[in-house]
Design a protein around this motif. Structure first.
Motif, PDB file in Angstrom:
ATOM      1  N   LYS A   1       0.118  10.037 -11.832  1.00 45.89           N
ATOM      2  CA  LYS A   1       0.409   8.735 -11.232  1.00 45.89           C
ATOM      3  C   LYS A   1      -0.625   8.386 -10.170  1.00 45.89           C
ATOM      4  O   LYS A   1      -1.101   7.233 -10.106  1.00 45.89           O
ATOM      5  N   THR A   2      -0.984   9.357  -9.336  1.00 48.27           N
ATOM      6  CA  THR A   2      -1.965   9.114  -8.277  1.00 48.27           C
ATOM      7  C   THR A   2      -3.273   8.597  -8.851  1.00 48.27           C
ATOM      8  O   THR A   2      -3.853   7.617  -8.355  1.00 48.27           O
ATOM      9  N   VAL A   3      -3.744   9.234  -9.914  1.00 47.40           N
ATOM     10  CA  VAL A   3      -4.996   8.817 -10.536  1.00 47.40           C
ATOM     11  C   VAL A   3      -4.845   7.435 -11.169  1.00 47.40           C
ATOM     12  O   VAL A   3      -5.719   6.569 -11.029  1.00 47.40           O
ATOM     13  N   ALA A   4      -3.729   7.213 -11.869  1.00 48.92           N
ATOM     14  CA  ALA A   4      -3.522   5.925 -12.530  1.00 48.92           C
ATOM     15  C   ALA A   4      -3.432   4.775 -11.541  1.00 48.92           C
ATOM     16  O   ALA A   4      -3.795   3.634 -11.856  1.00 48.92           O
ATOM     17  N   ASN A   5      -2.957   5.050 -10.321  1.00 51.94           N
ATOM     18  CA  ASN A   5      -2.810   4.000  -9.310  1.00 51.94           C
ATOM     19  C   ASN A   5      -4.097   3.702  -8.558  1.00 51.94           C
ATOM     20  O   ASN A   5      -4.151   2.728  -7.799  1.00 51.94           O
TER      21      ASN A   5
ATOM     22  N   TRP B   1       3.814  18.477 -10.379  1.00 43.57           N
ATOM     23  CA  TRP B   1       2.522  18.051  -9.836  1.00 43.57           C
ATOM     24  C   TRP B   1       1.653  17.383 -10.887  1.00 43.57           C
ATOM     25  O   TRP B   1       0.829  16.522 -10.563  1.00 43.57           O
ATOM     26  N   ALA B   2       1.853  17.743 -12.152  1.00 42.03           N
ATOM     27  CA  ALA B   2       1.145  17.030 -13.212  1.00 42.03           C
ATOM     28  C   ALA B   2       1.575  15.566 -13.236  1.00 42.03           C
ATOM     29  O   ALA B   2       0.749  14.651 -13.382  1.00 42.03           O
TER      30      ALA B   2
ATOM     31  N   LYS C   1      -4.844   0.519  -6.092  1.00 39.66           N
ATOM     32  CA  LYS C   1      -5.062   0.706  -4.656  1.00 39.66           C
ATOM     33  C   LYS C   1      -6.377   0.074  -4.220  1.00 39.66           C
ATOM     34  O   LYS C   1      -6.477  -0.525  -3.138  1.00 39.66           O
ATOM     35  N   ALA C   2      -7.397   0.186  -5.067  1.00 41.47           N
ATOM     36  CA  ALA C   2      -8.683  -0.439  -4.755  1.00 41.47           C
ATOM     37  C   ALA C   2      -8.541  -1.960  -4.721  1.00 41.47           C
ATOM     38  O   ALA C   2      -9.099  -2.631  -3.837  1.00 41.47           O
ATOM     39  N   LEU C   3      -7.792  -2.507  -5.668  1.00 38.91           N
ATOM     40  CA  LEU C   3      -7.560  -3.949  -5.677  1.00 38.91           C
ATOM     41  C   LEU C   3      -6.791  -4.394  -4.434  1.00 38.91           C
ATOM     42  O   LEU C   3      -7.092  -5.431  -3.843  1.00 38.91           O
TER      43      LEU C   3
ATOM     44  N   THR D   1       0.820  -1.216   0.000  1.00 43.28           N
ATOM     45  CA  THR D   1       0.000   0.000   0.000  1.00 43.28           C
ATOM     46  C   THR D   1       0.855   1.266   0.000  1.00 43.28           C
ATOM     47  O   THR D   1       0.511   2.247  -0.667  1.00 43.28           O
ATOM     48  N   SER D   2       1.979   1.252   0.703  1.00 45.84           N
ATOM     49  CA  SER D   2       2.812   2.462   0.737  1.00 45.84           C
ATOM     50  C   SER D   2       3.526   2.680  -0.588  1.00 45.84           C
ATOM     51  O   SER D   2       3.752   3.827  -0.998  1.00 45.84           O
ATOM     52  N   LEU D   3       3.868   1.593  -1.283  1.00 49.64           N
ATOM     53  CA  LEU D   3       4.468   1.740  -2.603  1.00 49.64           C
ATOM     54  C   LEU D   3       3.450   2.325  -3.587  1.00 49.64           C
ATOM     55  O   LEU D   3       3.775   3.204  -4.391  1.00 49.64           O
ATOM     56  N   LEU D   4       2.210   1.880  -3.500  1.00 48.74           N
ATOM     57  CA  LEU D   4       1.163   2.430  -4.363  1.00 48.74           C
ATOM     58  C   LEU D   4       0.784   3.851  -3.968  1.00 48.74           C
ATOM     59  O   LEU D   4       0.342   4.635  -4.810  1.00 48.74           O
TER      60      LEU D   4
END
Length: 274
Positions: A225-229, A219-220, A233-235, A105-108
């Motif tokens: 990356k945050t959105v793509a992950n 920040w872009a 993260k849900a999985l 989780t911390s890597l994601l």
């Protein structure tokens, strides 16, 4: 680690025993440096992996992380002495479940882009960590795989999450259920990793890709990356507790102990189905 003076942040990173850190401008190279030739995961490395990516997130002096291994290996799975301790004392296996969950989780959760410089063999948890990075660039001579089943364990530390997302369920289940290793070239061909290059070109390819990423607004990049992950993260939230519970159960099976003994003795296991 919290953002603060460079000296304070350096002290936090210097406390790690199983990693080495090198800075080049806003790029921080993090090298797994465990005892032995293959950077195998022992109790100390496992514990440090559970905090590493959070500390890297709060390192205010880096914008991109390169994760690699010292020597000729990236991280070739678990240490057999540690395996045997877990078999003798299942409570010790149960005690690391929180760490195992936090590694994934911390890597994601890490917002900074992280490039895996796959310099050598990556197996088991080592393969999971490599594949959870954003971009994986390998020495074409490296091998990668998740042989949890070969040592009698469920692939519960993230392999069952990430492999199907990268290469589809049919291929992923074949590799997870056989425990077979792939060459880096084959891994790149099927889309498991991004690039496999000759050893002499590994550093230049990593630098090339890092420069392209760093050439974009900070920040872009981080928030893309945050959105793509988010699906990963849900999985992880959906699967990790069950994965770790099944891995804990498999650690207590008789065939688990026999599989580890056979590996250490370099012979075929005498499995009973128990």
């Amino acid at each position: 680690m919290r953002q603060g003076p460079a000296g304070e942040e350096a002290m936090v990173l210097e406390a790690y025993e199983r990693f080495q850190f090198r800075r080049d401008g806003r790029v921080l190279t993090v090298a797994i440096a465990a005892p032995g030739a293959v950077n195998a995961v022992d109790a100390r490395l496992h514990a440090e992996l559970a905090t590493l990516f959070t500390d890297l997130q709060h390192d205010s002096h880096s914008d991109l992380i390169i994760l690699t291994g010292e020597g000729k290996a990236f991280c070739a799975g678990g240490d057999y002495a540690w395996f045997e301790e877990q078999i003798r004392n299942p409570k010790s296996f149960r005690a690391i479940a929180y760490e195992a969950r936090r590694i994934v989780t911390s890597l994601l959760d890490l917002e900074k882009p992280i490039i895996c410089r796959l310099n050598g063999p990556a197996a088991g948890l080592g393969a999971t960590i490599a594949l959870l990075c954003d971009i994986i660039i390998a020495d074409e001579r490296a091998v990668i795989g998740d042989p949890h089943v070969k040592v009698g364990l469920v692939a519960g530390d993230g392999g069952a999450i990430i492999w199907p997302q990268l290469i589809g369920f049919a291929r992923a289940k074949e590799y997870l259920l056989t425990g077979d290793l792939l060459t880096a070239s084959e891994a790149a061909r099927i889309g498991l990793i991004n690039h496999a290059v000759p050893a002499a070109e590994l550093d230049s390819k990593v630098a090339e890709v890092a420069a392209k990423v760093l050439g974009n607004p900070r920040w872009a990049v981080r928030w893309t990356k945050t959105v793509a992950n988010q699906p990963l993260k849900a999985l992880a939230a959906q699967m990790m507790d069950s994965s770790l519970a099944h891995e804990l159960l498999s650690n207590m099976a008789a065939d688990r102990a026999e599989a580890v003994r056979a590996m250490r003795e370099k012979r075929a296991p005498r499995l009973t189905g128990e």
